[in-house]
Design a protein around this motif. Structure first.
Motif, PDB file in Angstrom:
ATOM      1  N   ARG A 173       0.825  -1.219   0.000  1.00 49.29           N
ATOM      2  CA  ARG A 173       0.000   0.000   0.000  1.00 49.29           C
ATOM      3  C   ARG A 173       0.850   1.257   0.000  1.00 49.29           C
ATOM      4  N   ILE A 174       2.071   1.155   0.531  1.00 51.48           N
ATOM      5  CA  ILE A 174       2.977   2.306   0.600  1.00 51.48           C
ATOM      6  C   ILE A 174       3.733   2.494  -0.714  1.00 51.48           C
ATOM      7  N   ASN A 175       3.916   1.440  -1.486  1.00 49.75           N
ATOM      8  CA  ASN A 175       4.730   1.469  -2.709  1.00 49.75           C
ATOM      9  C   ASN A 175       4.322   2.656  -3.594  1.00 49.75           C
ATOM     10  N   PRO A 176       5.227   3.649  -3.746  1.00 47.52           N
ATOM     11  CA  PRO A 176       4.861   4.835  -4.524  1.00 47.52           C
ATOM     12  C   PRO A 176       4.632   4.549  -6.002  1.00 47.52           C
ATOM     13  N   ALA A 177       5.175   3.470  -6.513  1.00 49.24           N
ATOM     14  CA  ALA A 177       4.970   3.122  -7.922  1.00 49.24           C
ATOM     15  C   ALA A 177       3.581   2.531  -8.166  1.00 49.24           C
ATOM     16  N   ARG A 178       2.898   2.170  -7.109  1.00 53.81           N
ATOM     17  CA  ARG A 178       1.568   1.573  -7.255  1.00 53.81           C
ATOM     18  C   ARG A 178       0.498   2.345  -6.502  1.00 53.81           C
ATOM     19  N   GLY A 179       0.900   3.419  -5.834  1.00 57.67           N
ATOM     20  CA  GLY A 179      -0.021   4.138  -4.958  1.00 57.67           C
ATOM     21  C   GLY A 179      -1.052   4.955  -5.705  1.00 57.67           C
TER      22      GLY A 179
END
Length: 105
Positions: free
Chosen positions: A32-38
């Motif tokens: 959920r934190i992953n900026p590439a998937r946020g």
């Protein structure tokens, strides 16, 4: 129509089961934190705040395992448990998404 039945979980000690559960909670939060998937900063912020507690719970589960004399990690057994619990998909959310077709790298 019912979905296909999942294979049974391998036999785990209570401590191993706790480690697997806490590990997957941490993985879910990191996804959920992953900026590439946020999608939004608020969701990532909430996940990051929760991560502290879940990481502490994972540490505590590993400490209990160690204190009980479970000093070896049975990777094959734990891998099977992770696969049954959708660990492959859940851990993939931590990685970068695949590059779109036709986009230069």
């Amino acid at each position: 129509m019912l979905p296909p039945e999942l294979p049974p979980l391998p036999a785990l000690t209570r401590a191993e089961g706790e480690v697997i559960d806490r590990y997957l909670e941490v993985v879910d939060l990191l996804g959920r934190i992953n900026p590439a998937r946020g999608h939004d900063t608020y969701g990532a912020l909430r996940a990051a705040q929760a991560l502290v507690g879940r990481a502490t719970a994972l540490r505590d589960a590993l400490a209990v395992m160690y204190e009980r004399g479970e000093t070896e990690v049975h990777a094959g057994t734990l891998e099977r448990a992770l696969r049954v619990l959708d660990g492959q998909r859940r851990t993939s959310l931590i990685a970068l998404p695949p590059e779109p077709e036709g986009r230069p790298g």
